[in-house]
Motif scaffolding. Structure first.
Motif, short mmCIF file in Angstrom:
data_model
loop_
_atom_site.label_atom_id
_atom_site.label_comp_id
_atom_site.label_asym_id
_atom_site.label_seq_id
_atom_site.Cartn_x
_atom_site.Cartn_y
_atom_site.Cartn_z
N ASP A 40 14.03 50.71 14.86
CA ASP A 40 14.96 50.10 15.81
C ASP A 40 14.60 48.64 16.06
O ASP A 40 15.46 47.75 16.00
CB ASP A 40 14.93 50.85 17.15
CG ASP A 40 15.60 52.21 17.07
OD1 ASP A 40 16.05 52.57 15.97
OD2 ASP A 40 15.66 52.90 18.10
N ARG A 43 15.44 45.80 13.36
CA ARG A 43 16.77 45.18 13.29
C ARG A 43 16.85 43.97 14.22
O ARG A 43 17.46 42.96 13.90
CB ARG A 43 17.86 46.19 13.67
CG ARG A 43 18.02 47.29 12.66
CD ARG A 43 19.04 48.32 13.10
NE ARG A 43 20.40 47.82 13.07
CZ ARG A 43 21.17 47.65 14.14
NH1 ARG A 43 20.73 47.97 15.32
NH2 ARG A 43 22.40 47.20 14.01
N PHE A 50 11.89 35.95 18.34
CA PHE A 50 11.88 36.11 19.79
C PHE A 50 11.81 37.59 20.18
O PHE A 50 11.25 37.95 21.20
CB PHE A 50 13.15 35.46 20.35
CG PHE A 50 13.40 35.70 21.83
CD1 PHE A 50 12.58 35.10 22.78
CD2 PHE A 50 14.45 36.49 22.26
CE1 PHE A 50 12.82 35.30 24.14
CE2 PHE A 50 14.69 36.70 23.61
CZ PHE A 50 13.87 36.10 24.55
N TYR A 51 12.41 38.45 19.33
CA TYR A 51 12.50 39.87 19.67
C TYR A 51 11.24 40.65 19.27
O TYR A 51 11.23 41.87 19.33
CB TYR A 51 13.75 40.49 19.05
CG TYR A 51 15.01 39.88 19.61
CD1 TYR A 51 15.52 40.29 20.83
CD2 TYR A 51 15.65 38.82 18.96
CE1 TYR A 51 16.63 39.70 21.38
CE2 TYR A 51 16.77 38.22 19.50
CZ TYR A 51 17.26 38.67 20.71
OH TYR A 51 18.36 38.07 21.26
N ASP A 53 7.91 42.34 19.99
CA ASP A 53 7.43 42.91 21.24
C ASP A 53 5.90 43.04 21.17
O ASP A 53 5.39 43.81 20.35
CB ASP A 53 8.09 44.30 21.40
CG ASP A 53 7.68 44.99 22.69
OD1 ASP A 53 6.80 44.45 23.39
OD2 ASP A 53 8.24 46.06 22.98
N LEU B 406 11.24 44.20 25.35
CA LEU B 406 12.23 44.04 24.29
C LEU B 406 13.65 44.21 24.85
O LEU B 406 14.57 43.50 24.48
CB LEU B 406 11.97 45.07 23.18
CG LEU B 406 12.91 45.01 21.99
CD1 LEU B 406 12.89 43.64 21.33
CD2 LEU B 406 12.58 46.09 20.98
N LYS B 409 14.64 41.12 26.61
CA LYS B 409 14.95 40.07 25.63
C LYS B 409 16.34 40.29 25.04
O LYS B 409 17.12 39.35 24.87
CB LYS B 409 13.92 40.08 24.51
CG LYS B 409 12.58 39.50 24.88
CD LYS B 409 11.62 39.60 23.70
CE LYS B 409 10.26 38.99 24.05
NZ LYS B 409 9.32 39.09 22.92
N ALA B 410 16.63 41.57 24.73
CA ALA B 410 17.94 41.87 24.14
C ALA B 410 19.05 41.53 25.13
O ALA B 410 20.09 40.99 24.75
CB ALA B 410 18.00 43.34 23.73
N LEU B 433 16.68 53.46 28.62
CA LEU B 433 17.66 53.01 27.65
C LEU B 433 18.84 53.96 27.56
O LEU B 433 18.68 55.18 27.57
CB LEU B 433 17.01 52.89 26.27
CG LEU B 433 16.05 51.73 26.10
CD1 LEU B 433 15.47 51.74 24.69
CD2 LEU B 433 16.75 50.41 26.36
N GLU B 436 19.56 52.94 22.21
CA GLU B 436 18.25 52.60 21.68
C GLU B 436 18.34 51.58 20.56
O GLU B 436 17.49 50.70 20.44
CB GLU B 436 17.53 53.86 21.20
CG GLU B 436 17.30 54.85 22.34
CD GLU B 436 16.59 56.12 21.90
OE1 GLU B 436 15.83 56.07 20.92
OE2 GLU B 436 16.80 57.16 22.55
N CYS B 437 19.37 51.69 19.72
CA CYS B 437 19.48 50.77 18.58
C CYS B 437 19.62 49.33 19.07
O CYS B 437 19.03 48.42 18.50
CB CYS B 437 20.68 51.10 17.72
SG CYS B 437 20.69 52.77 17.05
N GLU B 438 20.44 49.12 20.09
CA GLU B 438 20.72 47.77 20.54
C GLU B 438 20.00 47.44 21.84
O GLU B 438 20.22 46.38 22.42
CB GLU B 438 22.23 47.57 20.70
CG GLU B 438 23.03 47.81 19.42
CD GLU B 438 22.83 46.70 18.38
OE1 GLU B 438 22.54 45.56 18.76
OE2 GLU B 438 22.95 47.01 17.18
N GLN B 439 19.17 48.35 22.31
CA GLN B 439 18.36 48.11 23.50
C GLN B 439 19.22 47.77 24.73
O GLN B 439 19.09 46.69 25.32
CB GLN B 439 17.36 46.97 23.23
CG GLN B 439 16.30 47.31 22.21
CD GLN B 439 15.20 48.19 22.78
OE1 GLN B 439 14.73 47.98 23.89
NE2 GLN B 439 14.81 49.19 22.03
N GLY B 469 24.93 50.11 17.03
CA GLY B 469 23.78 50.11 16.13
C GLY B 469 23.90 51.13 15.02
O GLY B 469 24.98 51.69 14.81
#
Lengths: 414, 538
Positions: A40, A43, A50-51, A53, B406, B409-410, B433, B436-439, B469
Motif C-alpha cells: 500500500d 504506491r 514525502f510519503y 513513513d 502517512l 501526509k496523504a 482508516l 487503506e490503499c489511498e490512506q 486504489g
C-alpha cells in the motif's frame, strides 16, 4: 506476473493475512503493519518521497509476512527497499556500533576480557543506555581473545588437504568473534564424514548493516562476498554457513533489497544442516550417534529459517539421533531481530514479541534449546535462562565421532 | 398563487468544472449565485479525462490559440490550485516510427505560443524518467503537469459556497421559465426527495458540457454539440513521474499522465451519438489500442496491472450554421443567446478544456455581469483556491503536524492547507482508516460527509479517493457505507450503498478483467457476496 516481476507489489489482493502474522503489529501500534508499510505504502512513495513513513523502521524484517502471503508479494523486501531508497537519516553512533559487527569484533578482540568485563558493568550499561540508547537490560555477547579463524589455522587447517572433497565455510561474525565453538563443531562434523573445510575471505553478510541503514557498506560487502563465492563455486565448492540469517541474507536479500546480482552463486549458498542432510539422504555420508547421549531438546525455528523453508532438515537430522527427544516449538518470533532488540526504543516491543516463545520454553523445561540463529540465541538465553545451542554443536556432541569417521573414511584430530 | 420562488442573480446549470468555476467567479464578484447539478459534481467530462495539466504543447502545431490559452492557465493553476496540481513537467518523445523532423516544427510552434520547449538528449530523458521507451530518438521537455479534476472541481464548489453561493446536487432542471423573449428561471426536481422546485434567476448559464444541447433545447434554442468519445485506462500505480507524450500530430493513446497514485493512458477519439453519452462503455478494441500504443511510450506498462477503463465525451461544439461539424473548434465557446437567438437572460458556456475552465468561467461571468450591468473585475486568476493559500501547507507541517503520519501526509496531499482545519480526533477512532490503499481516515470521510455535498459512496470517492486504489472498494466499501449510513441515520443505506459502490467499481473493471485485477475482483466478490451476503440473487 511472475514473482520476480518488478511490479510484484501489485500482486497484493488485500487479503490482509500478512497483518495477522506480523509479530510487531500486535505490540507496537506505531507500526502500520506489513500490508500498509509494504504494497500500500509503495504506491504513495512512488508518487513522492514525502510519503515515506519513518515508522517503517519498526519492521523486524522477520519475513513472516512473506511466508504468509498467498500472492507472492515480497512484502518485507518492499519495506526494506523503501528504507534504503528514502530514509536519509544518517545512522548515529549507536547504530554504527551495532551494525559493524566485524569491525567491532576486531577492535574488541585484543582487549576481550577487559571489554567483556567493562560492558557488563551496571554503571557502564547505564551510561550506554543514557548516552547511546543501548538498552541497559541487555548483556552483550562475550568477545573471545582467540577468534575462530586463528583456531582453525592452528588446529585444523594443516590437514584439510587430506580430504578428497571440500566445502567453503562461511563462518559469519558471531562464529568468528563470539562463538568459535560453533565453527569448531562444524569442522569436526565435516571432517568426521570425510569432507575438508576451506575458509573464505569473507566479509560480514551485511544483515546488521542493512538493519541500521548502512546500505552502501552492506552493498560493498555483498559484492565482495558474491565475488569470493564465485571463485569457490567455480572450484566446485558449495558455500556452507552455520547462521540461518547469514545464509538467508546472502541468498535473498542481496538481490531482493541490495539489488546485488547473486544468481550465479545463489543455489550454492546453503546451511550446514541442509548440506549434511542431503549428504546423508543421498547415501554419500553415514552418521553414527553416541549411545550415551540423551537430551530433551526444544527446537526454535528462527524467522529466517521459516522463510528459507529449511527447518525440516534440522528436524530430520536431530531426529536421527536415537536418544534425542525433540520438541519443535510453536512458530513465533523471538523479538530480537539482530540488533533491533539491543536498541532502547525497541526493547519493550522486543520482549513483548518474544513472550509467547519464552513462556513455552519455560513450561517445557528442556535440557537445551536449539536454533540456527545467534541473535535468537542471545534473546532466548537472556529472557529464559536456558542454554541455546546451534544444531551443529548439538550434532557434533551427539555424534560418535570415531564410528562416524570409520564409516566415512573421515579423520578428526583429537 | 404568490410566487415565492427564491431569486438569484445567476443560476448556473451544470456542476462540472465549468459550472463550478463559474459559480466561484460569480460568487466572488458578489452575485447571488445558485448552481444546479442533476447528479454529483464532476460526473461528466470533468471526471473522465487524463487529468493532464496541459502546457499547451500538444496544441501548439495545430491550434495556436488554444495552446496560448493553455500555457497561460497552466501558470495560473500552478499558483491558485497548488494542492490539485502536480508540477511534474512533461516529455514529447520521438520514437523510431515517428518523424524526427516534426520535432523542429513542434519546438518552433511551442516557442511561438510562448511555451518553453527544450530539446534534450534522449539519454537524459531516459535518466530523468526511467520508464520511457529506451528506443526513443528524440525528447523535448515542456511544462506539462497533472491536475486532479475532482479535487479542482470540489475546491471551486467549496470556494463558491464560502462566497455565499448555493449549490444543489441531484437536482434536475426539467423546464426553463421563458416569458416572451426572456428566460426568467428554472423548474427542477430534487431527484432524491422527488420535490418539485422553482428558482428565479436574472441570468441562466448553461454549463452542461455535452448535455448543454438538451438544456438549450429547453430554452428553444440550438447548441449543436458533437460528442466525441475518448477512452482511457488507469494503471494501478505510477510508472512515470513525468508526463509522456508522443512528439507527432495528436493521435490515439499518445499521452501517459501520472495522477496521484496511478497513471492514465489515453485517449481514443470517436464520434458517438448524443443518446449514447449517458451510457458509455469501453470496447475490447479500445483497450487493445490503448495498451498497444501505451507500451510504445513506456514498455513497463506491459507488466503493469490495469486497474480500470473509462470513457468521457468531449463537449465539442460545431460552428454556427455548420451542421456537418467539419469546422469543430476545441476553443472556448461562450454564446450570448440574446445576440444570437434574441433570447434574453441565457448564456451557454461550452467547448474548451478542463485546462481552460477558469478562463471559460471568467468569460461567462463577464458576460453575466454585462447583462446585469455590474462592473466588477475577475479575481480568480490571482486568488488561491481553499487549501492552496501561499505557505499554507508548510504552516500545517510546522504547526499542526510536525511529524505527520502517512495518513496525515496523504490528507495534506489531497486537501492542501485545509487538512490542518480537519477536526483532530473528533472522536475516538478518527484516525482509523476507511480506505487503506489511498490512506483515507474516518475523520476525513466524516468531514467530507458533513461539508462536501456527499450523498453516495461514489460522491465520497470523488471527494476523498475512497475506493480508487488497487482494491477498488474491497476493503473500504463496507466501512465507508457504515459512516454514510450513520450520518444519514439510516442503517439500511449501508447495504444499498455498499452494494451499489461495488457494482459501480466492477463496471470499470470489466473491460480489463484479467490477471491480478480479475483475481482481486473475484476475491472482492467472494467477500461481499458470500461473506457479507450482499448478493441478493443467492
Amino acid at each position: 506476473m511472475s514473482e520476480n516481476s518488478i511490479n510484484h507489489f501489485e500482486q497484493c489482493i488485500k487479503c490482509t493475512v500478512c497483518t495477522a502474522y506480523c509479530p510487531v503489529l500486535g505490540v507496537n501500534p506505531a507500526f502500520p503493519g506489513p500490508k500498509q508499510a509494504g504494497p500500500d505504502g509503495e504506491r504513495l512513495r512512488l508518487k513522492d518521497k514525502f510519503y515515506y513513513d519513518p515508522s517503517l523502521k519498526y519492521c523486524l524484517n522477520c519475513k513472516r509476512c512473506e511466508v504468509s502471503c498467498p500472492s507472492g508479494v515480497k512484502i518485507a523486501d518492499i519495506i526494506q527497499s523503501a528504507r534504503r531508497r528514502f530514509n536519509d537519516d544518517t545512522p548515529d553512533l549507536r547504530d554504527r556500533v551495532l551494525a559493524n559487527t566485524d569491525f567491532m569484533g576486531k577492535m574488541a578482540r585484543p582487549f576481550a576480557p577487559l571489554v567483556n568485563k567493562v560492558v557488563s558493568l551496571r554503571p557502564v550499561k547505564k551510561v550506554m543506555d543514557v548516552m547511546m540508547d543501548i538498552e541497559q537490560e541487555r548483556t552483550f555477547p562475550k568477545y573471545r581473545s582467540k577468534g575462530f579463524d586463528a583456531i582453525f589455522r592452528s588446529d585444523f587447517a594443516p590437514y584439510q588437504n587430506r580430504f578428497p572433497r571440500h566445502v567453503a565455510f562461511f563462518r559469519g561474525c558471531s562464529t568468528e568473534f563470539q562463538h568459535p565453538e560453533t565453527g569448531i563443531a562444524f569442522v569436526r562434523l565435516m571432517n568426521a564424514v570425510g569432507i575438508g573445510v576451506r575458509l573464505l575471505d569473507e566479509k560480514c553478510c551485511g544483515v546488521a548493516l542493512m538493519a541500521n541503514g548502512l546500505w552502501h557498506h552492506a552493498e560493498k560487502n555483498a559484492r565482495h562476498n558474491v565475488k569470493v563465492f564465485s571463485e569457490a563455486v567455480a572450484g566446485g565448492l558449495p558455500v556452507v554457513a552455520v547462521s540461518s540469517t547469514c545464509a538467508f541474507t546472502m541468498r535473498d536479500e542481496y538481490p531482493g533489497v541490495l539489488e546485488v546480482d547473486n544468481a550465479s552463486v545463489r543455489e550454492s549458498i546453503t546451511l550446514a544442516e541442509k548440506f549434511l542432510f542431503e549428504q546423508v539422504d543421498s547415501g554419500r555420508v553415514k552418521l553414527v550417534f553416541r549411545k550415551d547421549y540423551a537430551s530433551r531438546i526444544a527446537y526454535h525455528i528462527p524467522c529466517h529459517m521459516e522463510k528459507l523453508g529449511w527447518s525440516i532438515f534440522t528436524k530430520e537430522l536431530l531426529q536421527m539421533a536415537p536418544s534425542i527427544s525433540l520438541k519443535v516449538l510453536d512458530s513465533n518470533c523471538c523479538g530480537m531481530a539482530g540488533t533491533y532488540g539491543f536498541k532502547k526504543e525497541n526493547y519493550p516491543y522486543s520482549q513483548a514479541i518474544g513472550r509467547p516463545l519464552f513462556e513455552q520454553i519455560k513450561s517445557l523445561s528442556p535440557d537445551v534449546v536449539c536454533c540456527e540463529c545467534e541473535t535468537c540465541k542471545w534473546q532466548i538465553e537472556a529472557s529464559t535462562g536456558y542454554t541455546v545451542l546451534n544444531p551443529v554443536v548439538i550434532l557434533a556432541e551427539a555424534l560418535d565421532i570415531e564410528a562416524t569417521c570409520a564409516a566415512n573414511g573421515g579423520f578428526v584430530k583429537a | 398563487m404568490i410566487d415565492v420562488a427564491p431569486e438569484y442573480d445567476v443560476i448556473i446549470i451544470g456542476g462540472g468544472i465549468t459550472g463550478a468555476g463559474t459559480a466561484r467567479d460569480c460568487a466572488m464578484r458578489g452575485l447571488r449565485t445558485l448552481l444546479i447539478e442533476r447528479g454529483d459534481i464532476a460526473t461528466g467530462a470533468t471526471g473522465r479525462n487524463h487529468g493532464l495539466l496541459h502546457s499547451g504543447a500538444r496544441y501548439a502545431v495545430t491550434d495556436r490559440e488554444s495552446a496560448a490559452e493553455c500555457i497561460k492557465e497552466n501558470l495560473i493553476l500552478k499558483k491558485i490550485a497548488r494542492h490539485c496540481v502536480d508540477d511534474t513537467s512533461g516529455f514529447f518523445l520521438t520514437l523510431p516510427d515517428d518523424d524526427l523532423d516534426y520535432q523542429k516544427t513542434f519546438v518552433k510552434a511551442c516557442q511561438n505560443a510562448g511555451i518553453k520547449a527544450e530539446v534534450i538528449d534522449p539519454e537524459e530523458a531516459r535518466r530523468a524518467e526511467p520508464s520511457v521507451n529506451p528506443a526513443i530518438i528524440g525528447a523535448v521537455r515542456v511544462p506539462d503537469g497533472s491536475v486532479d479534476p475532482f479535487r479542482l472541481c470540489s475546491s471551486n464548489i467549496v470556494d463558491a459556497k464560502l462566497h455565499g453561493a448555493h449549490v444543489r446536487t441531484y437536482t434536475e432542471v426539467i423546464r426553463l421559465q421563458v416569458r416572451q423573449d426572456t428566460v426568467e428561471g428554472v423548474e427542477a426536481v430534487d431527484l432524491r426527495s422527488g420535490e418539485k422546485l422553482s428558482f428565479r434567476g436574472r441570468v441562466i448559464v448553461n454549463a452542461c458540457g455535452i448535455w448543454g444541447h438538451h438544456i438549450a433545447s429547453l430554452a428553444g434554442v440550438n447548441v449543436g454539440m458533437f460528442p466525441a468519445k475518448g477512452a482511457l485506462l488507469v494503471f494501478a500505480h505510477r510508472v512515470n513521474n513525468i508526463v509522456l507524450n508522443r512528439c507527432r500530430k495528436p493521435a490515439n493513446a499518445d499521452i501517459l499522465v501520472p495522477g496521484d497514485t496511478v497513471c492514465v493512458i489515453g485517449t481514443t477519439s470517436d464520434r458517438v451519438r448524443y443518446e449514447e453519452c449517458d451510457h458509455l462503455s469501453v470496447t475490447p478494441e479500445e483497450v487493445d489500442l490503448l495498451l498497444g500504443e501505451g507500451m510504445k511510450l513506456a514498455p513497463v506498462l506491459a507488466q503493469t496491472r490495469v486497474l480500470r477503463a473509462y470513457a468521457g465525451v468531449r463537449p465539442l461544439v460545431s460552428a454556427d450554421n455548420d451542421p456537418s461539424g467539419r469546422n469543430i473548434s476545441r476553443g472556448i465557446v461562450c454564446i450570448d443567446h440574446e445576440k444570437r437567438d434574441g433570447l434574453k437572460g441565457f448564456v451557454t458556456i461550452t467547448g474548451g478544456k478542463l485546462m481552460t475552465y477558469r478562463l471559460m468561467a471568467e468569460q461567462a461571468t463577464d458576460m453575466v455581469c454585462r447583462k446585469l450591468h455590474r462592473d466588477i473585475a475577475c479575481q480568480t486568476a490571482t486568488t488561491p483556491l481553499p487549501g492552496s493559500e501561499k505557505g499554507g501547507i508548510e504552516k500545517v507541517l510546522k504547526k499542526v503536524w510536525p511529524t505527520p503520519t502517512l495518513t496525515q501526509k496523504a490528507l495534506l496531499g489531497r486537501a492542501g492547507a485545509l487538512a490542518g482545519s480537519l477536526p483532530q480526533e473528533e472522536e475516538a477512532g478518527g484516525s482509523d482508516l476507511v480506505c487503506e490503499c489511498e490512506q483515507v481516515s474516518v475523520s476525513e470521510v466524516d468531514a467530507a460527509l458533513k461539508h462536501l455535498d456527499v450523498h453516495t459512496l461514489t460522491d465520497l470517492r470523488r471527494r476523498t479517493r475512497v475506493g480508487m486504489g488497487t482494491c477498488q472498494g474491497e476493503l473500504c466499501s463496507c466501512r465507508a457505507a457504515a459512516r454514510l449510513a450513520r450520518k444519514a441515520s439510516d442503517p439500511a443505506l449501508a447495504r444499498t450503498q455498499a452494494r451499489a459502490f461495488i457494482e459501480e467499481r466492477w463496471r470499470g473493471i470489466v473491460p480489463v478483467a484479467w490477471g491480478e485485477t480479475l483475481r482481486e475482483a473475484s476475491f472482492t466478490e467472494w467477500v461481499y457476496a458470500e461473506v457479507l451476503g450482499l448478493d441478493d440473487t443467492l
